[in-house]
Scaffold this active site. Structure first.
Site, PDB file in Angstrom:
ATOM      1  CG  HIS A  76      -0.383   0.088   2.522  1.00  0.00           C
ATOM      2  ND1 HIS A  76       0.113  -1.020   3.173  1.00  0.00           N
ATOM      3  CD2 HIS A  76      -0.167   1.139   3.347  1.00  0.00           C
ATOM      4  CE1 HIS A  76       0.582  -0.662   4.352  1.00  0.00           C
ATOM      5  NE2 HIS A  76       0.435   0.649   4.485  1.00  0.00           N
ATOM      6  CG  HIS A  78       0.333   5.427   4.342  1.00  0.00           C
ATOM      7  ND1 HIS A  78      -0.809   5.642   5.075  1.00  0.00           N
ATOM      8  CD2 HIS A  78       0.702   4.150   4.573  1.00  0.00           C
ATOM      9  CE1 HIS A  78      -1.110   4.524   5.727  1.00  0.00           C
ATOM     10  NE2 HIS A  78      -0.207   3.617   5.434  1.00  0.00           N
ATOM     11  CE1 TYR A 139      -9.820   1.766   0.860  1.00  0.00           C
ATOM     12  CE2 TYR A 139      -7.462   2.019   1.149  1.00  0.00           C
ATOM     13  CZ  TYR A 139      -8.555   1.870   0.331  1.00  0.00           C
ATOM     14  OH  TYR A 139      -8.374   1.821  -1.018  1.00  0.00           O
ATOM     15  CD  GLN A 143      -9.166  -1.674  -0.587  1.00  0.00           C
ATOM     16  OE1 GLN A 143      -9.018  -1.937  -1.766  1.00  0.00           O
ATOM     17  NE2 GLN A 143     -10.326  -1.279  -0.093  1.00  0.00           N
TER      18      GLN A 143
END
Length: 146
Positions: A76, A78, A139, A143
């Site tokens: 992921h 950020h 979140y 995913q």
């Protein structure tokens, strides 16, 4: 300069806050954005992470947005970014995800064969100071099944 612009300018200067401006507005719109690769695959490693960072910085520079912080994990991303509210965070995220997907899939052909698309359709966005860290972590965890 109108009276309201002069007052806002004086307030901004007196409190030493870092407001930006364009022709008709003063703003400070900072966002925390998180998005994941499809199926939460751990594909953002080594050269891919470096190329992704360069792509994000390039898009932001082109659209007068400022990257405040960037953290790329294997599964992921950020980004804390400040963007003109008239341009919109939704447009900036669309451009960052679109360009980075195209460039990464060109540079790393294995991404084309492993995944139908690089990014999920969704992303998490919150104004800085808005949502606690636990919400963005939730979140990211959700995913895994997308």
């Amino acid at each position: 300069m109108t009276l309201s612009s002069a007052l806002l300018y004086n307030v901004c200067m007196d409190t030493k806050l870092a407001y930006k401006s364009n022709r008709n507005i003063y703003y400070s719109c900072k966002y925390h954005v998180v998005w994941c690769p499809k199926y939460r695959r751990k594909v953002l490693v080594l050269g891919a992470a470096e190329q992704l960072a360069a792509s994000i910085h390039e898009v932001c520079q082109e659209h007068q947005a400022e990257v405040l912080s960037l953290e790329i994990m294997p599964d992921h991303v950020h980004v804390q970014v400040e963007v003109d509210p008239q341009f919109g965070i939704h447009r900036l995220v669309k451009l960052m995800k679109g360009r980075s997907s195209r460039l990464l899939r060109q540079a790393f052909p294995s991404l084309k064969t492993r995944m139908p698309t690089l990014w999920t359709n969704s992303y998490f966005v919150s104004t800085v100071g808005g949502a606690p860290l636990s919400v963005s972590k939730q979140y990211i965890e959700n995913q895994k099944h997308v």
